[in-house]
Scaffold this motif. Structure first.
Motif, mmCIF file in Angstrom:
data_model
loop_
_atom_site.group_PDB
_atom_site.id
_atom_site.type_symbol
_atom_site.label_atom_id
_atom_site.label_comp_id
_atom_site.label_asym_id
_atom_site.label_seq_id
_atom_site.Cartn_x
_atom_site.Cartn_y
_atom_site.Cartn_z
ATOM 1 N N GLY A 38 0.827 -1.202 0.000
ATOM 2 C CA GLY A 38 0.000 0.000 0.000
ATOM 3 C C GLY A 38 0.858 1.246 0.000
ATOM 4 N N VAL A 39 2.001 1.215 0.704
ATOM 5 C CA VAL A 39 2.911 2.352 0.702
ATOM 6 C C VAL A 39 3.495 2.473 -0.701
ATOM 7 N N THR A 40 3.385 3.673 -1.277
ATOM 8 C CA THR A 40 3.943 3.922 -2.615
ATOM 9 C C THR A 40 5.153 4.844 -2.554
ATOM 10 N N GLU A 41 5.256 5.631 -1.480
ATOM 11 C CA GLU A 41 6.343 6.607 -1.386
ATOM 12 C C GLU A 41 6.952 6.614 0.007
ATOM 13 N N ILE A 42 8.282 6.545 0.036
ATOM 14 C CA ILE A 42 9.044 6.707 1.273
ATOM 15 C C ILE A 42 9.820 8.004 1.107
ATOM 16 N N GLY A 43 9.544 8.975 1.950
ATOM 17 C CA GLY A 43 10.094 10.319 1.815
ATOM 18 C C GLY A 43 11.588 10.422 2.100
ATOM 19 N N GLU A 44 12.120 11.602 1.807
ATOM 20 C CA GLU A 44 13.534 11.894 2.049
ATOM 21 C C GLU A 44 13.858 11.731 3.528
ATOM 22 N N ASP A 45 14.941 11.022 3.797
ATOM 23 C CA ASP A 45 15.447 10.850 5.155
ATOM 24 C C ASP A 45 14.404 10.238 6.104
ATOM 25 N N ILE A 66 11.072 -3.738 1.566
ATOM 26 C CA ILE A 66 10.259 -2.718 0.914
ATOM 27 C C ILE A 66 9.312 -3.434 -0.041
ATOM 28 N N PRO A 67 8.007 -3.200 0.111
ATOM 29 C CA PRO A 67 7.039 -3.944 -0.704
ATOM 30 C C PRO A 67 7.025 -3.475 -2.168
ATOM 31 N N GLU A 68 6.444 -4.298 -3.009
ATOM 32 C CA GLU A 68 6.383 -4.009 -4.444
ATOM 33 C C GLU A 68 5.515 -2.802 -4.780
ATOM 34 N N THR A 69 4.708 -2.339 -3.847
ATOM 35 C CA THR A 69 3.870 -1.161 -4.105
ATOM 36 C C THR A 69 4.681 0.135 -4.092
#
Length: 166
Positions: free
Chosen positions: A109-116, A129-132
């Motif tokens: 479900g997570v599509t973006e992991i932000g800076e830092d 880290i999932p495929e999403t």
């Protein structure tokens, strides 16, 4: 026994709470975003329970200021957090310097992991880290010296500079 408070940010905590002493938080049902800096510099916050209604963890939501390379006597932040599958974005510096965080489950479900986002989380040992996930921001896992295993999917289309730098 560690006290648990049902609040959406540190502003809702009772005045008697010492934010450097251990306490837990349960985010109330119905909250859709953990706001920017919601629990900024809450060194005593050790565990957070997040409901399925939350879709975003805001920038600096659980950030701690960097003191030195070892946990301080006043607490080193989160040791445990479960991110529900409803979350699609983990904000910039959301968990910066949470040195006692040993593992994190980034759900589908997570599509973006932000800076830092997890920068300075030196206690992390493994991350999947999932495929999403399609975007990982600059320095997302910078200074995570404890990482020994990283699983990255082929679905990532944008990966920032220095994501795993030490």
């Amino acid at each position: 026994m560690t006290q648990t408070y049902v609040v959406a940010s540190q502003d809702e905590l009772p005045n008697s709470v010492n934010k450097n002493q251990p306490f837990n938080v349960r985010i109330p049902e119905g909250v859709t975003k953990i706001e920017e800096s919601a629990f900024y510099e809450c060194r005593g916050l050790t565990k957070v329970t997040i409901p399925d209604t939350v879709t975003e963890i805001g920038d600096q939501a659980f950030q701690l200021l960097y003191l030195n390379s070892v946990p301080s006597a006043t607490g080193c932040g989160l040791t445990e957090i479960n991110i529900p599958e409803s979350v699609t974005r983990i904000g910039d510096c959301a968990f910066c310097n949470c040195m006692c965080l040993k593992e994190i489950n980034i759900p589908d479900g997570v599509t973006e992991i932000g800076e830092d986002a997890f920068g300075g989380c030196s206690g992390l040992t493994e991350i999947t880290i999932p495929e999403t996930v399609t975007q990982i921001g600059d320095s997302a896992f910078e200074e995570c010296e404890g990482l020994t295993k990283i699983n990255l999917p082929e679905t990532i289309t944008e990966i920032g500079v220095g994501v795993f730098s030490r």
